[in-house]
Design an enzyme around this catalytic site. Structure first.
Site, PDB file in Angstrom:
ATOM      1  N   CYS A 159     -26.490   1.059 -10.685  1.00 42.61           N
ATOM      2  CA  CYS A 159     -25.808   2.320 -10.683  1.00 42.61           C
ATOM      3  C   CYS A 159     -26.250   3.522 -11.339  1.00 42.61           C
ATOM      4  O   CYS A 159     -26.779   3.503 -12.495  1.00 42.61           O
ATOM      5  CB  CYS A 159     -24.362   1.859 -11.505  1.00 42.61           C
ATOM      6  SG  CYS A 159     -23.183   3.321 -11.880  1.00 42.61           S
ATOM      7  N   CYS A 201     -19.642  -4.990 -14.949  1.00 45.89           N
ATOM      8  CA  CYS A 201     -19.574  -4.579 -13.817  1.00 45.89           C
ATOM      9  C   CYS A 201     -20.706  -5.212 -12.904  1.00 45.89           C
ATOM     10  O   CYS A 201     -22.000  -5.151 -13.305  1.00 45.89           O
ATOM     11  CB  CYS A 201     -19.733  -3.144 -13.471  1.00 45.89           C
ATOM     12  SG  CYS A 201     -19.683  -2.517 -11.711  1.00 45.89           S
ATOM     13  N   TYR A 261      -6.374   6.092   4.719  1.00 49.05           N
ATOM     14  CA  TYR A 261      -6.443   4.821   3.625  1.00 49.05           C
ATOM     15  C   TYR A 261      -5.595   3.698   4.081  1.00 49.05           C
ATOM     16  O   TYR A 261      -6.130   2.496   4.123  1.00 49.05           O
ATOM     17  CB  TYR A 261      -5.874   5.470   2.225  1.00 49.05           C
ATOM     18  CG  TYR A 261      -6.013   4.295   1.267  1.00 49.05           C
ATOM     19  CD1 TYR A 261      -7.270   4.076   0.917  1.00 49.05           C
ATOM     20  CD2 TYR A 261      -4.618   3.713   0.787  1.00 49.05           C
ATOM     21  CE1 TYR A 261      -7.002   2.914  -0.224  1.00 49.05           C
ATOM     22  CE2 TYR A 261      -4.812   2.603   0.025  1.00 49.05           C
ATOM     23  CZ  TYR A 261      -6.077   2.420  -0.380  1.00 49.05           C
ATOM     24  OH  TYR A 261      -6.197   1.340  -1.363  1.00 49.05           O
ATOM     25  N   CYS A 301     -14.377  -0.039 -13.942  1.00 49.22           N
ATOM     26  CA  CYS A 301     -14.861   1.256 -13.631  1.00 49.22           C
ATOM     27  C   CYS A 301     -13.766   2.330 -13.766  1.00 49.22           C
ATOM     28  O   CYS A 301     -13.369   3.041 -12.778  1.00 49.22           O
ATOM     29  CB  CYS A 301     -15.490   1.379 -12.275  1.00 49.22           C
ATOM     30  SG  CYS A 301     -16.614   2.911 -12.326  1.00 49.22           S
ATOM     31  N   GLU A 304       0.774  -1.019   0.102  1.00 44.75           N
ATOM     32  CA  GLU A 304       0.024   0.037  -0.032  1.00 44.75           C
ATOM     33  C   GLU A 304       0.736   1.201  -0.024  1.00 44.75           C
ATOM     34  O   GLU A 304       0.416   2.140  -0.523  1.00 44.75           O
ATOM     35  CB  GLU A 304      -1.110  -0.025   1.260  1.00 44.75           C
ATOM     36  CG  GLU A 304      -1.999  -1.203   1.195  1.00 44.75           C
ATOM     37  CD  GLU A 304      -2.847  -0.695  -0.173  1.00 44.75           C
ATOM     38  OE1 GLU A 304      -2.824   0.434  -0.648  1.00 44.75           O
ATOM     39  OE2 GLU A 304      -3.701  -1.699  -0.476  1.00 44.75           O
ATOM     40  N   CYS A 341     -19.364  -0.910 -18.096  1.00 45.68           N
ATOM     41  CA  CYS A 341     -20.404  -1.208 -17.141  1.00 45.68           C
ATOM     42  C   CYS A 341     -20.945  -2.592 -17.393  1.00 45.68           C
ATOM     43  O   CYS A 341     -21.718  -3.199 -16.677  1.00 45.68           O
ATOM     44  CB  CYS A 341     -21.587  -0.223 -17.389  1.00 45.68           C
ATOM     45  SG  CYS A 341     -20.926   1.529 -16.893  1.00 45.68           S
ATOM     46  N   ASP A 374      -9.699   5.210  -1.599  1.00 35.67           N
ATOM     47  CA  ASP A 374      -8.631   6.116  -2.449  1.00 35.67           C
ATOM     48  C   ASP A 374      -9.106   6.696  -3.503  1.00 35.67           C
ATOM     49  O   ASP A 374     -10.489   6.592  -3.765  1.00 35.67           O
ATOM     50  CB  ASP A 374      -7.430   5.131  -2.858  1.00 35.67           C
ATOM     51  CG  ASP A 374      -7.839   4.244  -3.559  1.00 35.67           C
ATOM     52  OD1 ASP A 374      -9.045   3.912  -4.014  1.00 35.67           O
ATOM     53  OD2 ASP A 374      -6.853   3.370  -4.144  1.00 35.67           O
TER      54      ASP A 374
HETATM   55  S1  SF4 Z   1     -22.027   0.381 -13.381  1.00 34.67           S
HETATM   56 FE1  SF4 Z   1     -21.278   2.155 -12.529  1.00 34.67          FE
HETATM   57  S2  SF4 Z   1     -19.701   1.352 -10.938  1.00 34.67           S
HETATM   58 FE2  SF4 Z   1     -19.864  -0.186 -12.443  1.00 34.67          FE
HETATM   59  S3  SF4 Z   1     -18.295   0.347 -14.392  1.00 34.67           S
HETATM   60 FE3  SF4 Z   1     -20.316   1.218 -14.812  1.00 34.67          FE
HETATM   61  S4  SF4 Z   1     -20.226   3.430 -13.894  1.00 34.67           S
HETATM   62 FE4  SF4 Z   1     -18.594   2.215 -12.970  1.00 34.67          FE
END
Ligand code: SF4
Length: 348
Positions: free
Chosen positions: A207, A201, A121, A191, A38, A198, A139
């Site tokens: 989101c 994700c 952090y 992201c 870190e 997305c 972060d």
């Molecule tokens: S869904 Fe939202 S959190 Fe996921 S990659 Fe897309 S913008 Fe980022």
């Protein structure tokens, strides 16, 4: 219905990055590895850090061994990672843990925060990842994910507290370390700053920025101030053996404890020879080399001219005399390496 953190953890179980400082699934990470990685990762990429991390572990496999290493060796091994205050604090922190905690990291976030070089952090990362306690490291990467997830449009840094609160509110009671590492991985691999993917994700569908179609524009940031430019003169002083004068910078401050070529102060005004040569290590006739060396630090740009001269009274000069071919034995910061390359190209 699965909560956000359930989805994040399920994704992590299938997609976690394999990094040299991470432990296998279900095994608690070594606090020394978490801490070392870190600290190295602050301001530096994973790709850059990997070989440094492995090299450090090969020489200093635990914190007690690192604590008794000479600071110069640590700074030397750190060369190329930049921001040398981190290396000095790393060494100071190792000493402190070795002497005050018998080489064992304190498990409490508050105690970790009192250690040299450990900020909120890093303290939260060690607490969650190495000790499995509930803590939320946040972060820039995690701020980005959270800002998008909740479509926070208020710019950073004003929104930092809000983003931290939102990340904390999602942190599960169990597996806080995996949750933190999952958010780190999502921020680094899915992201991403300009083009979030997305479709890959685990938070897709809930989101808010994804729904609004403005994910790539978040988080908003207050524009950074333009960096000022400072100037200075480096003194390339040779003795009759052809050795060059080096000196050590003061322990505190920029590049503290590192070895450098003597220099005037670095000022924002333009160079005046009267002022510049007042700082020279010897009152002799100096010759200015053509061109300037440019380097950028976090808060300012630097332009250096190089003055060369032949020492008349080496016995009166304090410092280290070294052949230029032996400079590799010293922990010279990157800016000084640029100076050396420039001087060797243009002198004589
Ligand atoms: S869904 Fe939202 S959190 Fe996921 S990659 Fe897309 S913008 Fe980022």
């Amino acid at each position: 219905m699965l909560s956000k953190s359930d989805k994040i953890l399920a994704w992590y179980d299938q997609n976690r990055r394999h990094l040299p400082w991470r432990s296998p699934p279900g095994v608690r990470a070594n606090p020394y590895h978490v801490w070392l990685s870190e600290i190295m990762l602050q301001q530096t990429t994973v790709v850059t850090v990997k070989p440094y991390f492995e090299y450090f572990l090969s020489i200093w496999p635990n914190i007690k061994v690192l604590a008794i290493a000479p600071l110069d060796d640590v700074l030397h091994a750190w060369q190329g990672l930049g921001y040398y205050a981190r290396a000095r604090n790393l060494h100071k922190c190792a000493n402190f843990i070795a002497s005050e905690y018998n080489g064992l990291f304190p498990e409490d976030e508050k105690n970790l925060l009192e250690l040299p070089g450990i900020g909120p952090y890093t303290a939260a990362a060690i607490t969650a990842i190495a000790f499995g306690k509930k803590a939320t490291p946040v972060d820039g990467n995690i701020e980005r994910v959270v800002a998008r997830l909740f479509a926070v449009t208020e710019p950073i840094p004003k929104s930092k507290i809000k983003l931290h609160e939102l990340a904390c509110a999602m942190t599960p009671d169990e597996r806080a370390g995996d949750y933190a590492q999952a958010l780190m991985d999502i921020g680094a691999t899915i992201c991403m700053p300009k083009k979030p993917v997305c479709s890959l994700c685990p938070l897709s569908g809930e989101c808010k920025a994804e729904v609004k179609g403005n994910a790539g524009n978040l988080p908003n940031r207050v524009p950074k101030k333009k960096k000022p430019t400072r100037v200075g003169t480096i003194f390339w002083l040779s003795n009759d053996k052809g050795e060059i004068l080096l000196r050590r910078r003061p322990e505190k401050g920029l590049l503290g404890g590192m070895v450098e070529l003597p220099s005037s102060d670095w000022q924002e005004n333009s160079l005046t020879q009267k002022k510049t040569f007042f700082d020279a290590p010897e009152k002799i006739i100096w010759k200015i080399l053509p061109g300037r060396v440019r380097h950028t630090f976090t808060h300012f740009h630097l332009e250096l001219e190089i003055a060369t001269g032949q020492c008349i009274k080496p016995e009166l000069i304090k410092g280290i005399w070294s052949n230029a071919s032996d400079f590799g034995n010293y922990a010279l910061p990157t800016v000084m390496k640029k100076v050396v390359a420039h001087a060797l190209k243009y002198k004589d």
